[in-house]
Design an enzyme around this catalytic site. Structure first.
Site, PDB file in Angstrom:
ATOM      1  NE  ARG A 178      -3.959   1.930   0.770  1.00  0.00           N
ATOM      2  CZ  ARG A 178      -4.990   2.165   0.013  1.00  0.00           C
ATOM      3  NH1 ARG A 178      -5.078   1.958  -1.089  1.00  0.00           N
ATOM      4  NH2 ARG A 178      -6.072   3.060   0.327  1.00  0.00           N
ATOM      5  CB  THR A 208      -9.252  -0.641  -7.664  1.00  0.00           C
ATOM      6  OG1 THR A 208      -9.241   0.520  -6.758  1.00  0.00           O
ATOM      7  CG2 THR A 208      -8.146  -1.596  -7.108  1.00  0.00           C
ATOM      8  CB  THR A 240      -5.764   0.884  -6.343  1.00  0.00           C
ATOM      9  OG1 THR A 240      -6.798   1.949  -6.579  1.00  0.00           O
ATOM     10  CG2 THR A 240      -5.276   1.233  -4.973  1.00  0.00           C
ATOM     11  CG  ASN A 249      -8.245   6.522  -4.591  1.00  0.00           C
ATOM     12  OD1 ASN A 249      -9.082   5.664  -4.173  1.00  0.00           O
ATOM     13  ND2 ASN A 249      -8.224   7.659  -3.942  1.00  0.00           N
ATOM     14  CG  ASP A 267      -8.494   5.197  -0.283  1.00  0.00           C
ATOM     15  OD1 ASP A 267      -9.703   5.791  -0.594  1.00  0.00           O
ATOM     16  OD2 ASP A 267      -8.052   4.419  -0.824  1.00  0.00           O
ATOM     17  CB  SER A 282      -6.967  -0.350   1.276  1.00  0.00           C
ATOM     18  OG  SER A 282      -7.453  -0.802   0.206  1.00  0.00           O
ATOM     19  N   GLY A 292     -13.436  -1.262  -6.947  1.00  0.00           N
ATOM     20  CA  GLY A 292     -14.789  -1.188  -6.739  1.00  0.00           C
ATOM     21  C   GLY A 292     -14.799  -0.045  -5.602  1.00  0.00           C
ATOM     22  N   GLY A 293     -13.840   0.494  -5.282  1.00  0.00           N
ATOM     23  CA  GLY A 293     -13.724   1.391  -3.918  1.00  0.00           C
ATOM     24  C   GLY A 293     -14.744   0.636  -2.926  1.00  0.00           C
TER      25      GLY A 293
END
Ligand code: GLY
Length: 570
Positions: free
Chosen positions: A106, A381, A399, A401, A423, A452, A473-474
């Site tokens: 991340r 993503t 991702t 984002n 995020d 996340s 898909g967030g």
């Protein structure tokens, strides 16, 4: 309320539903081998070129991790929407023998980041500041992650995994209709944010089938191919990142790049109806949320009620409402905040959380927590699933984002920067671009990883591989993975049918059930509305790419027809 750039907002609109688009799918029920099932390996990703790169690596004797590294780099070329060098992600790994691991690559906040960096003098979020331009970018983690994964598990030479992507960048790839449309819509935004030019813009408009050549990106990939992680975090590429920051008001330094580390973390492991679920721990909220969701519905006869029947939907929505309220309060980077991980997934806790659920009427989200927010606008993503010949598997979600991240391609290096700083909870209680709220646990701190929703997962049945699954898909990631798993385990769908099935989503706030067109029949909808569930039809939810192993040992794919996703097997 955050402003949404014109081009981005339509990312998910006008996506054609084309069933059985892929080569490696089977629409029917589980069964023995069909021409769409494969014994030796399978790669399912957002683009055919990337899936083909992965399968070529498997055929050369590479394992699932080798293929994952090659696919990640290939997606950075052919799917710049979300495939990336300048972003981050999570990988869940299961060896053929059942050993498990998970890798956190991340992005993290730069050392100069501060809690209120996106607020104005009145303490209000500044529109767009955490979304566009270099100040929105976290320190990228993808290259460090892939290098780390390869060091630990890789079999083939590193350079051989990067070379296919160098060639794709040098010789070009054919943009799809969806990509051409989005690139054209973003033309003005790209021009404004990349005054020195980028391969993503051209004179005139992009046409489907036209080649995009990315010469600067190819040079960056050559640096990575020849120098490993140092080819990105040091040398000419790092110099280009820092120069971009200095030109445009960003804060990532050479020190930030050099200090970045991918981290191996103990995966989250739980059970659902006898299946073992292996998934990602924080700083993703996805794994905890997935097990909370599964644990909250396990005691109920979903199969008897049926897929998307009113009782099924009601129960799942109430589980989702409570899970997302927990996410907002309790989840953040575990290196900065003590996440009550064990407690959140205990069955006694989940029972207690569901105890105020009533069949008679909807629980109000305001009775669980407070806040008002805009609906999610764009959710980009990407996820890929891989199984190799030995049965090792990788579930990887990565991702930038937003679609095309911060919309800034580093001049001279050709890759897009993420806008992952959004995020974080820019301000406690204020929604991010997915409409998610958070608090102290996810406040901005230097070097901290932003929370996340990515939920790469692998399932086992009786000690053997069963499913590899994940999606972009967030905020809808966890609910899409949740539904895909239920579709197979509770509703007996094939992998492709489970992916294709229309989905719905509730995330506590806003207090509304978002549904894909056709997800609910009119009787079910009326029954739910009469109990106080506001229902809003929206565009596609999720783009699940998954693999299922049948009882004869063959792999069948689910490649999401909502995108250009493609499965390739052998
Ligand atoms: N950027 C989306 C997520 O990590 O959940």
């Amino acid at each position: 309320m955050q402003k949404v750039l014109k081009g981005r907002s339509s990312t998910f609109i006008l996506i054609l539903f084309i069933p059985f688009l892929i080569t490696g799918c089977a629409g029917g029920q589980l069964g023995k081998q069909s021409s769409k099932e494969f014994r030796n390996g399978m790669v399912v990703s957002a683009r055919e070129e990337a899936s083909q790169v992965g399968i070529d690596i498997l055929k050369k004797g590479g394992n699932a991790v080798d293929a994952a590294v090659a696919v990640q780099f290939a997606l950075a070329v052919v799917y710049p929407n979300a495939g990336n060098l300048g972003g981050g992600g999570f990988m869940v790994y299961r060896s053929a023998k059942g050993e498990t691991n998970s890798l956190d690559f991340r992005e993290k906040a730069p050392a100069a980041a501060s809690r209120n960096m996106y607020l104005d003098s009145l303490g209000q979020p500044i529109v767009d500041k955490s979304l566009y331009g270099t100040l929105a970018a976290g320190v990228p983690g993808s290259v460090a992650g892939m290098y780390e994964a390869h060091q630990k598990y890789g079999k083939l030479k590193w350079a051989d995994l990067i070379e296919p992507s160098v060639l794709l960048a040098q010789h070009g790839f054919k943009v799809t209709e969806k990509q051409a449309k989005e690139l054209n819509e973003l033309h003005d935004d790209f021009s404004r944010l990349n005054p020195l030019g980028t391969a993503l813009i051209k004179e005139g408009t992009w046409q489907a089938g036209e080649k995009m050549v990315q010469a600067e990106l190819a040079q960056t990939l050559i640096q990575i191919r020849d120098h490993g992680r140092d080819g990105f975090y040091q040398g000419t590429v790092a110099d280009a990142v820092v120069a971009e920051m200095q030109r445009t008001g960003g804060i990532i330094t050479k020190q930030d790049l050099q200090n970045y580390k991918a981290i191996w973390r103990k995966p989250i492991i739980g059970q659902y109806r006898g299946y073992k679920v292996i998934t990602m721990p924080p700083p993703s909220s996805g794994g905890i949320a997935l097990l909370q969701l599964l644990g909250s519905v396990e005691g109920y006869p979903l199969k008897k009620w049926g897929h998307n029947a009113d009782s099924t939907v009601q129960l799942m929505v109430e589980a989702e409402r409570r899970t997302y309220a927990d996410r907002a309060a309790h989840l953040g980077d575990p290196d900065f905040y003590k996440v009550p991980q064990k407690h959140l997934m205990e069955s006694s806790y989940l029972k207690q959380r569901m105890s105020n659920f009533s069949w008679a009427k909807a629980t109000l989200s305001s009775a669980i927590g407070a806040g008002v927010m805009p609906p999610a606008e764009h959710e980009e993503t990407t996820h890929f699933s891989i199984v190799d010949r030995e049965g090792n598997s990788v579930s990887l979600t990565t991702t930038l984002n937003g679609s095309y991240g911060a919309l800034v391609a580093v001049k001279g290096a050709g890759f897009l920067l993420n806008n992952e700083m959004d995020d974080f909870s820019v301000k406690p209680g204020a929604p991010n671009m997915y409409g998610l709220v958070g608090g102290e646990a996810n406040a901005i701190q230097p070097d901290k990883r932003m929370l996340s929703s990515m939920t790469p997962a692998i399932l086992e049945k009786e000690g053997d591989l069963f499913m590899v699954v994940g999606t972009p898909g967030g905020s809808t990631i966890m609910t899409s993975v949740f539904q895909t798993i239920l579709n197979v385990i509770d509703f007996d769908m094939s992998m492709q049918a489970a992916v294709n099935a229309k989905k719905f989503h509730h995330q506590w706030l806003p207090d509304v059930v978002q549904v894909e067109e056709g997800a609910l029949d009119s009787v079910t909808r009326v029954k739910l509305e009469s109990k106080g569930y506001p229902i809003k039809v929206r565009g596609p939810i999720g783009r699940v790419d998954a693999i299922l192993k049948n009882k004869w040992g063959y792999y069948q794919a689910g490649a999401d027809p909502r995108g250009d996703d493609k499965a390739v097997g052998w």
